[in-house]
Design an enzyme around this catalytic site. Sequence first.
Site, PDB file in Angstrom:
ATOM      1  CE1 TYR A  28      -3.300  -2.734   0.238  1.00 18.46           C
ATOM      2  CE2 TYR A  28      -3.719  -2.178   2.513  1.00 18.46           C
ATOM      3  CZ  TYR A  28      -4.000  -2.930   1.399  1.00 18.46           C
ATOM      4  OH  TYR A  28      -4.987  -3.877   1.456  1.00 18.46           O
ATOM      5  N   GLY A  34     -16.928   2.601  -2.873  1.00 20.38           N
ATOM      6  CA  GLY A  34     -17.815   3.750  -2.696  1.00 20.38           C
ATOM      7  C   GLY A  34     -19.092   3.683  -3.497  1.00 20.38           C
ATOM      8  CG  LEU A  73     -22.437  -1.232  -2.414  1.00 19.64           C
ATOM      9  CD1 LEU A  73     -21.918  -2.431  -1.639  1.00 19.64           C
ATOM     10  CD2 LEU A  73     -23.869  -1.471  -2.890  1.00 19.64           C
ATOM     11  N   GLY A 105     -24.144   5.128  -2.788  1.00 20.21           N
ATOM     12  CA  GLY A 105     -25.217   5.737  -3.583  1.00 20.21           C
ATOM     13  C   GLY A 105     -24.827   7.031  -4.260  1.00 20.21           C
TER      14      GLY A 105
END
Length: 346
Positions: free
Chosen positions: A53, A239, A241, A243
């Site tokens: 990462y 992201g 989900l 909306g």
Amino acid sequence: MKYSELGRTGLKVSKICLGTMTFGEQNTEAEGHEQLSYAVDQGVNFIDTAEMYSVPGRPETQGSTERIIGTWLKGRGRRDDVIIATKVTGPSTGLKHIRNPLRFTPEQIRTAIEGSLNRLQTDYVDLYQLHWPERNTNCFGKRGYKHNPDEVWEDNLPQVLQTLNELKEEGKIRHYGVSNETPWGLMRYHHLAEVHNLPRMVSIQNPYSLLNRTFEVGLSEVAMREQTGLLAYSPMAFGLLSGKYHRKQDQPGDRINKFKQLSRYNSQNCQEATARYLSIAEDYGLNMAQMSLAFVNQQPFTTANIIGATTMEQLRENISSIEVTLSQDVLNEIEAVHEAIPNPAP
């Protein structure tokens, strides 16, 4: 905050785990420190990272996330009241800048943990994970396993387990686990631990969300019967989900927009399923992000739900999902969508 036992270790980890792969790419060091401090203040004691990462993996940012956590740990002190998980990188053609070739040999595992400990500025990590299998198998969006009889792979799982146990005995790691693993792989490790009288894998970090419930096929039974709980990653599907993309509230810097090469959640079926889940949230007056996370939190095989955020507003919203309990009516409607469009983002 709620807490779960990590495998059979007796160690209690927060049900919400702070994922940090944006630190060093989408988040600065100062922003990473702010997220870490806020999360801990809310009762989060579990922090997940990896040597590769930030994401996407590239030479310029490799190790940046661990370094940011390390400066926070050094400045904060009180190392023992947080649980740090990191990972050793598996084979990947795009990550040869880390080591080349990437293998789970004793030498490479030791090189990897020493690098992580140095960047994290700590003497030990609480959970050390194999980031993905070394063998050819189905993960990262592959729906089915296709056997390659010509595959050149030495079954070195016994050696890997022995190396991890040596690091445990040396005090460099407390426990170890797998990630992006299959039922065969996890049960193979459990069998080897029993045969050689070694500590077991205590967790499995795999994707799990409303758009990817493949963990429920095979692995959920292993997780429950073997007490090897899920550390669920990508519970928000980058992201999607939340909306915000369907509401046209997304920004150019949001993950799906910024990293077009990360296409796991870009299919038409993902879009359609998400639209239906958004409708459920609106019908019941729920924040969609919190509904999506609460669904993961409520699964009996979930040890921890790894959230990630690029803003403090998102972080507050995500952590607060622990206070949301979905009713049976909501769960029934979610199940209906899943039956109609199952696992669009495996």
